[in-house]
Design a protein around this motif. Structure first.
Motif, PDB file in Angstrom:
ATOM      1  N   LEU A  28      96.804 -28.689 -92.489  1.00 36.87           N
ATOM      2  CA  LEU A  28      95.999 -28.673 -93.416  1.00 36.87           C
ATOM      3  C   LEU A  28      95.692 -27.647 -93.903  1.00 36.87           C
ATOM      4  O   LEU A  28      94.861 -27.033 -92.942  1.00 36.87           O
ATOM      5  CB  LEU A  28      95.096 -29.961 -93.842  1.00 36.87           C
ATOM      6  N   ALA A  29      95.755 -26.521 -94.541  1.00 42.33           N
ATOM      7  CA  ALA A  29      95.148 -25.320 -94.968  1.00 42.33           C
ATOM      8  C   ALA A  29      94.240 -25.712 -95.973  1.00 42.33           C
ATOM      9  O   ALA A  29      94.338 -25.797 -97.115  1.00 42.33           O
ATOM     10  CB  ALA A  29      96.165 -24.036 -94.543  1.00 42.33           C
ATOM     11  N   VAL A  30      93.149 -24.761 -95.286  1.00 48.16           N
ATOM     12  CA  VAL A  30      92.360 -24.757 -96.961  1.00 48.16           C
ATOM     13  C   VAL A  30      91.127 -23.780 -96.906  1.00 48.16           C
ATOM     14  O   VAL A  30      90.908 -22.898 -95.733  1.00 48.16           O
ATOM     15  CB  VAL A  30      90.943 -25.929 -96.330  1.00 48.16           C
ATOM     16  N   PRO A  31      90.692 -23.506 -97.957  1.00 52.53           N
ATOM     17  CA  PRO A  31      90.553 -21.394 -98.299  1.00 52.53           C
ATOM     18  C   PRO A  31      88.867 -21.376 -97.990  1.00 52.53           C
ATOM     19  O   PRO A  31      88.065 -21.487 -99.142  1.00 52.53           O
ATOM     20  CB  PRO A  31      91.053 -21.515-100.177  1.00 52.53           C
ATOM     21  N   ALA A  32      88.612 -21.567 -97.044  1.00 51.12           N
ATOM     22  CA  ALA A  32      87.570 -22.216 -96.621  1.00 51.12           C
ATOM     23  C   ALA A  32      87.038 -21.795 -95.115  1.00 51.12           C
ATOM     24  O   ALA A  32      88.659 -21.580 -93.935  1.00 51.12           O
ATOM     25  CB  ALA A  32      86.465 -23.202 -96.347  1.00 51.12           C
ATOM     26  N   PRO A  33      86.320 -20.715 -94.526  1.00 51.26           N
ATOM     27  CA  PRO A  33      86.186 -20.035 -93.530  1.00 51.26           C
ATOM     28  C   PRO A  33      86.090 -21.679 -92.330  1.00 51.26           C
ATOM     29  O   PRO A  33      85.834 -22.709 -92.579  1.00 51.26           O
ATOM     30  CB  PRO A  33      84.675 -19.820 -92.612  1.00 51.26           C
ATOM     31  N   ARG A  34      86.242 -21.400 -90.732  1.00 44.95           N
ATOM     32  CA  ARG A  34      86.362 -23.046 -90.177  1.00 44.95           C
ATOM     33  C   ARG A  34      84.599 -23.172 -89.556  1.00 44.95           C
ATOM     34  O   ARG A  34      85.055 -24.821 -90.113  1.00 44.95           O
ATOM     35  CB  ARG A  34      86.298 -22.084 -88.562  1.00 44.95           C
ATOM     36  N   ASP A  35      84.256 -22.935 -89.835  1.00 44.02           N
ATOM     37  CA  ASP A  35      82.092 -23.365 -90.248  1.00 44.02           C
ATOM     38  C   ASP A  35      82.094 -24.295 -90.707  1.00 44.02           C
ATOM     39  O   ASP A  35      81.563 -25.453 -90.650  1.00 44.02           O
ATOM     40  CB  ASP A  35      81.065 -22.182 -89.137  1.00 44.02           C
ATOM     41  N   VAL A  36      82.732 -23.615 -92.107  1.00 43.60           N
ATOM     42  CA  VAL A  36      82.415 -24.765 -93.572  1.00 43.60           C
ATOM     43  C   VAL A  36      83.899 -26.085 -93.722  1.00 43.60           C
ATOM     44  O   VAL A  36      82.762 -26.954 -93.783  1.00 43.60           O
ATOM     45  CB  VAL A  36      82.300 -24.048 -94.547  1.00 43.60           C
ATOM     46  N   VAL A  37      84.756 -25.517 -93.202  1.00 46.36           N
ATOM     47  CA  VAL A  37      85.724 -26.488 -92.528  1.00 46.36           C
ATOM     48  C   VAL A  37      84.868 -27.873 -92.049  1.00 46.36           C
ATOM     49  O   VAL A  37      85.597 -28.778 -91.963  1.00 46.36           O
ATOM     50  CB  VAL A  37      86.752 -26.371 -92.911  1.00 46.36           C
ATOM     51  N   PHE A  38      84.514 -27.473 -91.049  1.00 53.58           N
ATOM     52  CA  PHE A  38      84.520 -28.023 -89.643  1.00 53.58           C
ATOM     53  C   PHE A  38      83.607 -29.207 -89.926  1.00 53.58           C
ATOM     54  O   PHE A  38      82.675 -30.187 -90.151  1.00 53.58           O
ATOM     55  CB  PHE A  38      84.096 -27.332 -88.342  1.00 53.58           C
ATOM     56  N   SER A  39      81.981 -28.352 -90.791  1.00 48.32           N
ATOM     57  CA  SER A  39      80.887 -28.316 -90.924  1.00 48.32           C
ATOM     58  C   SER A  39      81.358 -30.105 -92.106  1.00 48.32           C
ATOM     59  O   SER A  39      80.755 -31.342 -92.764  1.00 48.32           O
ATOM     60  CB  SER A  39      79.590 -27.655 -91.479  1.00 48.32           C
ATOM     61  N   ALA A  40      82.161 -29.670 -93.553  1.00 51.85           N
ATOM     62  CA  ALA A  40      82.242 -31.134 -94.452  1.00 51.85           C
ATOM     63  C   ALA A  40      83.487 -31.724 -93.574  1.00 51.85           C
ATOM     64  O   ALA A  40      82.447 -32.946 -94.200  1.00 51.85           O
ATOM     65  CB  ALA A  40      82.908 -30.420 -95.508  1.00 51.85           C
ATOM     66  N   PHE A  41      83.545 -31.453 -92.495  1.00 48.26           N
ATOM     67  CA  PHE A  41      85.104 -32.646 -92.397  1.00 48.26           C
ATOM     68  C   PHE A  41      83.340 -34.072 -91.446  1.00 48.26           C
ATOM     69  O   PHE A  41      83.654 -34.497 -91.749  1.00 48.26           O
ATOM     70  CB  PHE A  41      85.758 -32.020 -91.277  1.00 48.26           C
ATOM     71  N   VAL A  42      82.757 -33.001 -90.583  1.00 50.17           N
ATOM     72  CA  VAL A  42      82.247 -34.165 -89.810  1.00 50.17           C
ATOM     73  C   VAL A  42      80.679 -34.714 -90.975  1.00 50.17           C
ATOM     74  O   VAL A  42      80.414 -35.361 -91.196  1.00 50.17           O
ATOM     75  CB  VAL A  42      81.312 -33.210 -88.732  1.00 50.17           C
ATOM     76  N   PRO A 123      95.621 -16.390 -99.980  1.00 46.98           N
ATOM     77  CA  PRO A 123      95.749 -14.717-100.097  1.00 46.98           C
ATOM     78  C   PRO A 123      93.994 -14.294 -98.729  1.00 46.98           C
ATOM     79  O   PRO A 123      94.277 -12.861 -98.621  1.00 46.98           O
ATOM     80  CB  PRO A 123      95.419 -14.627-101.188  1.00 46.98           C
ATOM     81  N   ASP A 124      92.769 -15.012 -99.202  1.00 49.64           N
ATOM     82  CA  ASP A 124      92.087 -14.118 -98.609  1.00 49.64           C
ATOM     83  C   ASP A 124      91.358 -15.444 -97.110  1.00 49.64           C
ATOM     84  O   ASP A 124      90.788 -15.003 -96.508  1.00 49.64           O
ATOM     85  CB  ASP A 124      90.493 -14.957 -99.135  1.00 49.64           C
ATOM     86  N   GLY A 125      92.580 -16.206 -96.318  1.00 47.96           N
ATOM     87  CA  GLY A 125      92.682 -16.824 -95.123  1.00 47.96           C
ATOM     88  C   GLY A 125      92.326 -17.821 -95.575  1.00 47.96           C
ATOM     89  O   GLY A 125      91.933 -18.500 -96.425  1.00 47.96           O
ATOM     90  N   GLY A 126      91.501 -18.588 -94.577  1.00 43.64           N
ATOM     91  CA  GLY A 126      91.046 -19.784 -95.157  1.00 43.64           C
ATOM     92  C   GLY A 126      90.792 -20.958 -93.321  1.00 43.64           C
ATOM     93  O   GLY A 126      90.909 -19.902 -92.243  1.00 43.64           O
ATOM     94  N   THR A 127      91.694 -21.535 -93.328  1.00 48.46           N
ATOM     95  CA  THR A 127      91.407 -23.061 -92.073  1.00 48.46           C
ATOM     96  C   THR A 127      92.337 -23.679 -92.041  1.00 48.46           C
ATOM     97  O   THR A 127      92.642 -24.251 -93.029  1.00 48.46           O
ATOM     98  CB  THR A 127      90.377 -23.713 -91.295  1.00 48.46           C
ATOM     99  N   VAL A 128      93.280 -22.983 -90.736  1.00 46.26           N
ATOM    100  CA  VAL A 128      94.065 -24.392 -90.408  1.00 46.26           C
ATOM    101  C   VAL A 128      93.777 -25.490 -90.029  1.00 46.26           C
ATOM    102  O   VAL A 128      93.248 -25.519 -88.714  1.00 46.26           O
ATOM    103  CB  VAL A 128      95.564 -23.477 -90.155  1.00 46.26           C
ATOM    104  N   MET A 129      93.490 -27.346 -90.188  1.00 41.65           N
ATOM    105  CA  MET A 129      93.188 -28.259 -89.129  1.00 41.65           C
ATOM    106  C   MET A 129      94.473 -28.608 -88.770  1.00 41.65           C
ATOM    107  O   MET A 129      95.516 -28.994 -89.776  1.00 41.65           O
ATOM    108  CB  MET A 129      92.206 -29.031 -90.251  1.00 41.65           C
TER     109      MET A 129
END
Length: 174
Positions: A28-42, A123-129
């Motif tokens: 899954l790819a989401v348009p946010a930095p890794r630390d934000v995505v990790f924090s949201a997941f947990v 387009p601005d990168g993001g995070t792949v989970m």
């Protein structure tokens, strides 16, 4: 000579265990930095986890706290879904997963977080989970676990929607 036991010899047992079921792997790819995505997941599990995939239903507070992943009902009852086995914030988290299964036979859930390459979708990168569920028990119990935990695309789709990504964007890899 008659066999000592009344069952068929092993060679005649249908569907003899060829090994554990394969891993379930999703991306899954989401348009946010890794630390934000990790924090949201947990940390925001209670905001995105679908209530119909909990033991207590609507009003459940799902959480990851002090090494436990679980839920608490509105009445204060708790149910443990598993334990954090290992984590590196922003990089990965791994659980010994037992939700609605015997705690003596946990499976493994691991979520890896990596920087996404810029693309049309991001387009601005993001995070792949990359989400992997494996570690099934041996034999019939492992096959039953594999079948039970088959709806990860729906659950991960809710996480995608939390970031404004279409729920059907969860890509099965295995």
């Amino acid at each position: 000579m008659e066999p000592l036991f009344s069952h068929r010899p092993d060679s005649a047992v249908p569907d003899a265990a060829p090994g554990p079921p394969p891993s379930r792997v999703y991306r899954l790819a989401v348009p946010a930095p890794r630390d934000v995505v990790f924090s949201a997941f947990v940390g925001d599990l209670h905001l995105w986890w679908p209530a119909n995939y909990t033991g207590f239903g609507a009003g459940t507070y799902a959480y990851v706290d002090e090494g436990i992943i679980g839920e608490e009902s509105e009445a204060g009852e708790s149910q443990v879904w598993g334990a954090v086995a290992e984590e590196a914030p922003g990089e990965f988290i791994q659980f010994a997963w037992t939700l609605a299964w015997r705690s003596e036979v946990p499976t493994r859930v691991r979520v890896d977080f990596a920087d996404a390459e810029s693309s049309d979708a991001l387009p601005d990168g993001g995070t792949v989970m990359t989400f992997t569920h494996d570690g099934w028990a041996a034999g019939a119990e492992g096959r039953a676990q594999y079948e039970k935990y088959s709806e990860w695309p729906i659950i991960l789709g809710r996480f995608a929607a939390y970031f404004g990504v279409p729920e059907d964007s969860v890509e099965p890899l295995a």
